[in-house]
Design an enzyme around this catalytic site. Structure first.
Site, short mmCIF file in Angstrom:
data_model
loop_
_atom_site.label_atom_id
_atom_site.label_comp_id
_atom_site.label_asym_id
_atom_site.label_seq_id
_atom_site.Cartn_x
_atom_site.Cartn_y
_atom_site.Cartn_z
N ARG A 120 94.06 -123.69 -4.46
CA ARG A 120 93.41 -124.56 -5.44
C ARG A 120 93.57 -126.03 -5.09
NH1 ARG A 120 95.61 -122.00 -10.91
NH2 ARG A 120 97.38 -121.55 -9.56
N ASP A 131 84.49 -120.64 -15.81
CA ASP A 131 84.08 -122.03 -15.56
C ASP A 131 82.90 -122.06 -14.59
OD1 ASP A 131 85.15 -121.63 -12.99
OD2 ASP A 131 87.11 -122.35 -13.63
N LYS A 191 84.60 -125.04 -19.05
CA LYS A 191 86.06 -125.29 -19.06
C LYS A 191 86.38 -126.67 -18.51
CE LYS A 191 89.15 -123.64 -15.91
NZ LYS A 191 89.89 -122.60 -15.17
N ARG A 198 89.79 -128.99 -17.35
CA ARG A 198 91.23 -128.93 -17.16
C ARG A 198 91.85 -130.25 -17.59
NH1 ARG A 198 94.53 -125.29 -15.27
NH2 ARG A 198 93.05 -123.70 -14.67
C1 R5P Z 1 90.39 -122.17 -11.50
O1 R5P Z 1 89.53 -122.84 -10.95
C2 R5P Z 1 90.64 -120.73 -11.21
O2 R5P Z 1 89.48 -120.06 -10.84
C3 R5P Z 1 91.30 -120.05 -12.39
O3 R5P Z 1 90.42 -120.10 -13.48
C4 R5P Z 1 92.58 -120.72 -12.77
O4 R5P Z 1 93.31 -120.99 -11.64
C5 R5P Z 1 93.39 -119.86 -13.69
O5 R5P Z 1 94.58 -120.53 -14.02
P1 R5P Z 1 95.29 -120.28 -15.43
O6 R5P Z 1 95.41 -118.80 -15.58
O7 R5P Z 1 96.64 -120.94 -15.31
O8 R5P Z 1 94.44 -120.93 -16.47
#
Ligand code: R5P
Length: 315
Positions: free
Chosen positions: A97, A171, A194, A196
């Site tokens: 990521r 997302d 979504k 962040r």
């Molecule tokens: C983000 O871009 C990924 O695709 C996942 O949605 C994300 O990493 C999930 O992280 P968490 O479970 O901590 O929200």
């Protein structure tokens, strides 16, 4: 064609490695991989690998940095032992990521890790459902990027009632992934809006784009880490009138209070692959269903070993 196929494992996911070796019809090759009391990792290859085509199965799951170091040191040990080709099978690629400089003064750690693996002497990487496709370009060696979608699709067709189901991406970044699964399952598509919160693990779901009312929803993501994104969107889906909510992801990290939160969420079942081993606590969670990628990896290894195309596996 390489004369001898040898499959090695680090300590990251020995169960998966053993399964892969079983499907490939070859015993796991002998190596010692451990840490001294001073925290230094040590590797010793305990069989002749001269001229061999070697595969190291090592997802870089937790403990991330230890597993990454094991992988790097194993590559080094095999190259110094005159292996002809060293292939790193990394079903879960940590730091994925961190693949862009999206804030001032932040690293692109996925690129750094790719450089480390290449510098160690790897000849090829076999990865599964990388967070973003551009990570393939971080390597100057071949990357075979596999998908677990056929495994999920087969399971869902056999075990879920898909007639009135919408596949949901949490997302916009995951839309292509969810769209592909929706097409495989002949379902409709919806997308979560979504955002962040900077420097935090938290995500906020603002809206759902697409029709979910009176439909079963199947959330699909590459990674579930804290579970924050998927649980927030599951709640939003329920508010918007979705019936049953299921979730699936390739890599179930499930850190922090993910299991407790999952148990208290409207998600009926969470489907994950075995790219990352489940902890004892995670295994006890009745909502989690694990699907194995072992056979897929074994087929891929055997095909690459004899220089055969693997694209048929994506259909
Ligand atoms: C983000 O871009 C990924 O695709 C996942 O949605 C994300 O990493 C999930 O992280 P968490 O479970 O901590 O929200």
């Amino acid at each position: 064609m390489y004369s001898r196929l040898k499959i090695f494992t680090g300590n990251a996911n020995k169960t998966l490695s053993a399964e892969v070796a079983k499907f490939a019809g070859t015993p796991l090759s002998e190596a010692e991989v451990f840490k001294f009391s001073n925290d230094n990792t040590f590797v010793k290859i305990n069989e002749n690998v001269r001229g061999a085509d070697c595969y190291i199965i090592q997802p870089t799951c937790r403990p991330v940095n230890d597993n990454l170091m094991e992988l790097l040191i194993m590559v080094d040990a095999l190259k110094r032992a005159s292996a002809e080709r060293v292939n790193c099978v990394i079903p879960y690629f940590a730091y994925a990521r961190s693949d862009k400089k999206d804030q001032p003064r932040v690293p692109i750690t996925a690129k750094l890790v790719a450089d480390l693996i290449t510098t160690a002497g790897a000849d090829r990487v076999i990865a599964l459902d990388l967070h973003s496709d551009q990570i393939q370009g971080f390597f100057n060696i071949p990357v075979d990027h596999l998908t677990s979608q056929p495994i999920f699709a087969r399971y869902f067709r056999d075990n879920l009632d898909l007639k009135n189901t919408v596949v949901v991406s949490p997302d916009s970044g995951g839309t292509h992934r969810a769209r592909e699964l929706a097409a495989r399952l002949n379902c409709t598509l919806a997308i979560g809006d979504k955002r962040r919160v900077a420097n935090e693990d938290k995500a906020e779901i603002l809206n759902i784009i697409g029709d979910v009312t009176d439909k079963n929803a199947l959330l699909f993501d590459d990674i579930i880490d804290t579970g924050g994104s998927i649980i927030r969107i599951a709640n939003t889906l329920k508010k918007k009138g979705a019936k049953k909510v299921y979730a699936a992801c390739s890599h179930g990290i499930l850190s922090g209070k993910a299991i407790e939160n999952l148990d208290n969420s409207p998600i009926e079942k969470l489907f994950v692959t075995d790219s990352i081993p489940l902890t004892t606590e995670q295994k006890k969670c009745k909502k989690i269903v694990q699907l194995s990628i072992a056979e897929l990896l074994a087929i891929v290894i055997k095909k690459i070993h004899i220089n055969e195309s693997i694209s048929i596996l994506f259909r």
